[in-house]
Write a protein that holds these residues in place. Structure first.
Motif, PDB file in Angstrom:
ATOM      1  N   LEU A  42       0.898  -1.361   0.020  1.00 29.85           N
ATOM      2  CA  LEU A  42       0.008  -0.022   0.010  1.00 29.85           C
ATOM      3  C   LEU A  42       0.857   1.353  -0.109  1.00 29.85           C
ATOM      4  CD1 LEU A  42      -2.505  -1.014   2.785  1.00 29.85           C
ATOM      5  CD2 LEU A  42      -3.186  -0.991   0.575  1.00 29.85           C
ATOM      6  N   ASN A  43       0.476   2.267  -0.650  1.00 24.29           N
ATOM      7  CA  ASN A  43       1.138   3.762  -0.306  1.00 24.29           C
ATOM      8  C   ASN A  43       1.011   3.983   1.212  1.00 24.29           C
ATOM      9  OD1 ASN A  43       1.291   3.862  -2.941  1.00 24.29           O
ATOM     10  ND2 ASN A  43      -0.619   4.924  -3.364  1.00 24.29           N
ATOM     11  N   ARG A  44       2.055   4.584   1.527  1.00 24.67           N
ATOM     12  CA  ARG A  44       2.062   4.713   2.872  1.00 24.67           C
ATOM     13  C   ARG A  44       2.467   6.415   3.271  1.00 24.67           C
ATOM     14  NH1 ARG A  44       5.858  -0.029   4.650  1.00 24.67           N
ATOM     15  NH2 ARG A  44       5.868  -0.342   2.257  1.00 24.67           N
ATOM     16  N   SER A  45       2.063   6.966   4.210  1.00 29.01           N
ATOM     17  CA  SER A  45       2.290   8.420   4.416  1.00 29.01           C
ATOM     18  C   SER A  45       2.413   8.687   5.826  1.00 29.01           C
ATOM     19  CB  SER A  45       1.487   9.326   3.719  1.00 29.01           C
ATOM     20  OG  SER A  45       0.322   9.238   3.906  1.00 29.01           O
ATOM     21  N   MET A  46       2.985   9.730   6.312  1.00 30.77           N
ATOM     22  CA  MET A  46       2.861  10.035   7.772  1.00 30.77           C
ATOM     23  C   MET A  46       2.364  11.381   7.953  1.00 30.77           C
ATOM     24  SD  MET A  46       3.653   9.206  10.832  1.00 30.77           S
ATOM     25  CE  MET A  46       5.114   8.445  11.025  1.00 30.77           C
ATOM     26  N   VAL A  47       1.254  11.544   8.661  1.00 29.98           N
ATOM     27  CA  VAL A  47       0.627  12.814   8.926  1.00 29.98           C
ATOM     28  C   VAL A  47       0.830  13.310  10.404  1.00 29.98           C
ATOM     29  CG1 VAL A  47      -0.914  12.775   6.772  1.00 29.98           C
ATOM     30  CG2 VAL A  47      -1.840  11.884   9.168  1.00 29.98           C
ATOM     31  N   SER A  48       1.001  14.305  10.879  1.00 24.98           N
ATOM     32  CA  SER A  48       0.977  15.195  11.989  1.00 24.98           C
ATOM     33  C   SER A  48      -0.425  15.595  12.503  1.00 24.98           C
ATOM     34  CB  SER A  48       2.209  16.090  12.197  1.00 24.98           C
ATOM     35  OG  SER A  48       3.369  15.362  12.178  1.00 24.98           O
ATOM     36  N   VAL A  49      -1.007  15.320  13.420  1.00 27.06           N
ATOM     37  CA  VAL A  49      -2.283  15.860  13.770  1.00 27.06           C
ATOM     38  C   VAL A  49      -2.075  16.438  15.142  1.00 27.06           C
ATOM     39  CG1 VAL A  49      -3.706  14.210  12.312  1.00 27.06           C
ATOM     40  CG2 VAL A  49      -3.258  13.606  14.616  1.00 27.06           C
ATOM     41  N   GLN A  50      -3.094  17.500  15.321  1.00 31.92           N
ATOM     42  CA  GLN A  50      -3.017  17.844  16.819  1.00 31.92           C
ATOM     43  C   GLN A  50      -3.955  17.261  17.540  1.00 31.92           C
ATOM     44  OE1 GLN A  50      -1.038  20.696  17.725  1.00 31.92           O
ATOM     45  NE2 GLN A  50      -2.004  20.418  19.758  1.00 31.92           N
ATOM     46  N   THR A  51      -4.035  16.660  18.665  1.00 30.95           N
ATOM     47  CA  THR A  51      -4.889  16.206  19.394  1.00 30.95           C
ATOM     48  C   THR A  51      -5.749  17.546  20.208  1.00 30.95           C
ATOM     49  OG1 THR A  51      -3.265  15.902  21.423  1.00 30.95           O
ATOM     50  CG2 THR A  51      -3.884  14.166  19.834  1.00 30.95           C
ATOM     51  N   GLU A  52      -6.822  17.071  20.722  1.00 31.94           N
ATOM     52  CA  GLU A  52      -7.693  18.182  21.550  1.00 31.94           C
ATOM     53  C   GLU A  52      -7.469  18.346  22.979  1.00 31.94           C
ATOM     54  OE1 GLU A  52     -11.310  17.173  19.610  1.00 31.94           O
ATOM     55  OE2 GLU A  52     -10.469  17.354  17.668  1.00 31.94           O
TER      56      GLU A  52
END
Length: 122
Positions: A42-52
Motif C-alpha cells: 500500500l502507499n504509506r504516508s505520515m501525517v501529524s495531527v493536533q490532539t484536542e
C-alpha cells in the motif's frame, strides 16, 4: 488427510540451516523455496495531527500535543488503515493524564475521519 503449512523467512545465507532444522524437527519430506517473490504494498504516508487534549489545565504548559499517524492507502487514494505513533501518544498521555489508547484513537480519528472502530478505514 490433515496437513499443516510452515512458512519461514530467512536471509539467503541462513537458508540451508533453516531447511536442515525443518527436516530435523518435522515430518516434512520436502521444502518449497521461493526467492524474489513479488510483494504488493500500500502507499504509506505520515501525517501529524493536533490532539484536542490541551485544556485550561494544560494550556499554560509548553507541551507539544501533536501525534504522528501512519496512513496507508490504495493507489487511487482510498485510505485503508491508520495507526498512531506509540511514542507520540505516550508523550501526550504523560503530559495530560489521558490514557494512551484514548490519545491514539483521537489522533487516528483526526487523521482519517472515516475510521471505523476496527482500526480499518472506509
Amino acid at each position: 488427510r490433515p496437513a499443516h503449512t510452515l512458512h519461514s523467512l530467512c536471509f539467503p545465507e541462513s537458508e540451508s540451516a533453516v531447511i536442515e532444522l525443518i527436516f530435523r524437527h518435522s515430518t516434512a519430506l520436502g521444502v518449497r523455496i521461493y526467492r524474489n517473490v513479488p510483494r504488493a504494498i500500500l502507499n504509506r504516508s505520515m501525517v501529524s495531527v493536533q490532539t484536542e487534549f490541551p485544556n485550561s489545565l494544560t494550556d499554560h504548559c509548553d507541551h507539544d500535543f501533536t501525534v504522528g499517524v501512519k496512513v496507508s492507502s490504495f493507489q487511487n487514494g482510498e485510505v485503508v488503515s491508520a495507526k498512531a505513533e506509540f511514542e507520540d501518544c505516550k508523550r501526550v498521555s504523560m503530559a495530560t493524564g489521558v490514557p494512551i489508547q484514548v490519545v491514539a484513537h483521537q489522533a487516528v480519528r483526526n487523521a482519517a475521519p472515516g475510521r471505523r472502530e476496527t482500526g480499518r478505514l472506509g
